[in-house]
Scaffold this motif. Sequence first.
Motif, PDB file in Angstrom:
ATOM      1  N   VAL A   1     -11.241   7.272  -6.343  1.00 33.57           N
ATOM      2  CA  VAL A   1     -11.906   6.399  -5.363  1.00 33.57           C
ATOM      3  C   VAL A   1     -13.414   6.603  -5.428  1.00 33.57           C
ATOM      4  O   VAL A   1     -14.183   5.635  -5.456  1.00 33.57           O
TER       5      VAL A   1
ATOM      6  N   GLU B   1     -15.018   4.872  -8.066  1.00 29.19           N
ATOM      7  CA  GLU B   1     -14.837   3.425  -7.908  1.00 29.19           C
ATOM      8  C   GLU B   1     -13.913   2.838  -8.963  1.00 29.19           C
ATOM      9  O   GLU B   1     -14.067   1.705  -9.398  1.00 29.19           O
TER      10      GLU B   1
ATOM     11  N   ASN C   1      -8.855   1.531  -5.508  1.00 32.75           N
ATOM     12  CA  ASN C   1      -8.982   1.356  -4.062  1.00 32.75           C
ATOM     13  C   ASN C   1      -7.848   2.136  -3.420  1.00 32.75           C
ATOM     14  O   ASN C   1      -6.746   2.216  -3.967  1.00 32.75           O
ATOM     15  N   ARG C   2      -8.111   2.685  -2.248  1.00 31.22           N
ATOM     16  CA  ARG C   2      -7.131   3.501  -1.529  1.00 31.22           C
ATOM     17  C   ARG C   2      -7.080   3.004  -0.095  1.00 31.22           C
ATOM     18  O   ARG C   2      -8.052   3.105   0.632  1.00 31.22           O
ATOM     19  N   GLU C   3      -5.925   2.460   0.294  1.00 32.76           N
ATOM     20  CA  GLU C   3      -5.800   1.867   1.619  1.00 32.76           C
ATOM     21  C   GLU C   3      -4.652   2.527   2.381  1.00 32.76           C
ATOM     22  O   GLU C   3      -3.549   2.684   1.850  1.00 32.76           O
TER      23      GLU C   3
ATOM     24  N   TYR D   1      -1.005   6.379   1.557  1.00 35.06           N
ATOM     25  CA  TYR D   1      -2.036   5.472   1.052  1.00 35.06           C
ATOM     26  C   TYR D   1      -1.442   4.639  -0.071  1.00 35.06           C
ATOM     27  O   TYR D   1      -0.536   5.084  -0.776  1.00 35.06           O
TER      28      TYR D   1
ATOM     29  N   THR E   1      -9.240  -1.138  -9.088  1.00 35.68           N
ATOM     30  CA  THR E   1     -10.284  -2.005  -8.555  1.00 35.68           C
ATOM     31  C   THR E   1     -10.243  -3.329  -9.297  1.00 35.68           C
ATOM     32  O   THR E   1      -9.796  -3.401 -10.447  1.00 35.68           O
TER      33      THR E   1
END
Length: 116
Positions: free
Chosen positions: A51, A54, A57-59, A69, A74
Amino acid sequence: MSVSEAEVDLSADEQRGLELIKETGGIHQSDFWKELDISSRKGSRIAEKLVEAELINREQTVYNGHNTYYLEPTAKDLEFRLLMAGDLLSPFIGEEEVDPQSDSFSQWLMNLAYEE
């Protein structure tokens, strides 16, 4: 820093993790570390490093009733141009059955063949 420069600085485990995320198109972190056969702590550290670089993405999400997560590449890592032939999008997108004799497939294939 470009994506290729960021990838050069990755450890072997981090590179394996990034490849897994790219191959799957996205994976829950609770499955991520299991697939890599590493501890959850190490999996979390790898995800955080990716992350920060970049590269993913980690949600935060809930999966199988647990907080975890979702890790995904990306958008800049995705290669959408491979779906295109000229200005035509591949006729395979969203289709379960593909008819190689269809006009849309033939037109897409011809555009791909004549593309420079």
